[in-house]
Write a protein that holds these residues in place. Structure first.
Motif, PDB file in Angstrom:
ATOM      1  N   PRO A  54       0.818  -1.224   0.000  1.00  0.00           N
ATOM      2  CA  PRO A  54       0.000   0.000   0.000  1.00  0.00           C
ATOM      3  C   PRO A  54       0.843   1.262   0.000  1.00  0.00           C
ATOM      4  CG  PRO A  54      -0.096  -1.094   2.137  1.00  0.00           C
ATOM      5  CD  PRO A  54       0.600  -2.035   1.208  1.00  0.00           C
ATOM      6  N   LEU A  75      -8.117   1.242   1.641  1.00  0.00           N
ATOM      7  CA  LEU A  75      -7.311   0.071   1.303  1.00  0.00           C
ATOM      8  C   LEU A  75      -7.128  -0.864   2.492  1.00  0.00           C
ATOM      9  CD1 LEU A  75      -4.416   1.544  -0.858  1.00  0.00           C
ATOM     10  CD2 LEU A  75      -6.110  -0.130  -1.614  1.00  0.00           C
ATOM     11  N   ALA A  88     -10.328  -2.308  -1.821  1.00  0.00           N
ATOM     12  CA  ALA A  88     -10.855  -1.005  -1.428  1.00  0.00           C
ATOM     13  C   ALA A  88     -12.326  -0.947  -1.821  1.00  0.00           C
ATOM     14  CB  ALA A  88     -10.091   0.132  -2.085  1.00  0.00           C
TER      15      ALA A  88
END
Length: 257
Positions: A54, A75, A88
């Motif tokens: 991420p 996320l 997400a």
């Protein structure tokens, strides 16, 4: 020195690497988790997926005809019982949404013995080769999505038309730094299979950067393009810059081919 550009374009559920045994890819799909539509950020290859970081996902945005919404705040890792990915919540109607992502894969150095390190030439000055890699991904989740929109990625695949459920092909334009990219070699792999380059006919973008990609089966489709620029924009850190981009969509009815 004029930068050297090398291009490869593939079409499949998940693309093959631009060189044998080479780069990982980033592609977007749609999942439903607890009845909530989720964008799935996939990384790696169809046969060997890895969890994307991420921290390297620079942008994840949902675009509709009414505007755009960032999805990065939502996320989370995919559950451990499914292939690794980031998820997400979509927050919009899937049939009207185009999602776009930018992922910085960073600097990579290949040592003399073939070992690859996630490092630049600054720390590995005697590496056999060094590269910087960035991934772009787009996915149209339904016929009402803004398929034809140019989102402004450095390397981008833009459909010229929205294929119908029985389409036998899709026409796309490849843009690099906003300009049409000619001379890209295209390959098509059946849905659900990584393409094997040997013996597969190639298709090439024309001077306007346009190519026609055949669609032979229903289901998930991903178009992929890669572009290598040498020397790198940061020559003390890498020898070349490698850009890749994907465009994903689904055809859920048998095609005419």
């Amino acid at each position: 020195m004029q930068p050297l550009l090398r291009t490869a374009l593939a079409a499949a559920l998940v693309l093959g690497a631009s060189r044998p045994g080479g780069a990982h890819e980033l592609w977007l799909t749609l999942s439903t988790v607890e009845q909530v539509p989720q964008v799935r950020v996939n990384y790696g290859h169809a046969s060997k997926r890895e969890a994307p970081s991420p921290l390297k996902l620079i942008e994840l945005v949902a675009l509709t005809q009414d505007g755009s919404t960032s999805l990065r705040a939502g996320l989370k890792p995919a559950p451990p019982e499914v292939p690794p990915a980031l998820l997400a919540p979509l927050g919009t109607k899937p049939g009207r949404t185009l999602v776009a992502a930018t992922y910085d894969a960073g600097y990579w150095a290949t040592l003399r013995d073939g070992t690859r390190l996630n490092a630049s030439r600054r720390l590995v000055p005697d590496a056999r080769e060094g590269r910087w890699s960035v991934k772009y991904a787009k996915a149209a989740f339904g016929p009402g999505a803004p398929w034809l929109r140019v989102v402004g990625h450095t390397l981008e695949i833009v459909p010229i038309e929205v294929p119908g459920p029985t389409a036998g092909a899709i026409r796309v334009r490849v843009l690099f730094r906003g300009a049409p990219l000619p001379g890209a070699d295209l390959y098509y792999g059946d849905s659900g299979m990584e393409p094997e380059r040997a013996g597969v006919p190639a298709y090439t973008t024309d001077p306007d950067g346009i190519a026609t990609v055949p669609i032979r089966k229903a289901g998930s489709q991903v178009l992929t393009v890669s572009q290598t620029v040498s020397p790198s924009a940061t020559p003390t850190l890498a020898d070349e810059d490698v850009y890749t981009a994907t465009f994903a969509f689904r055809l859920d009815e048998p095609s005419v081919n």
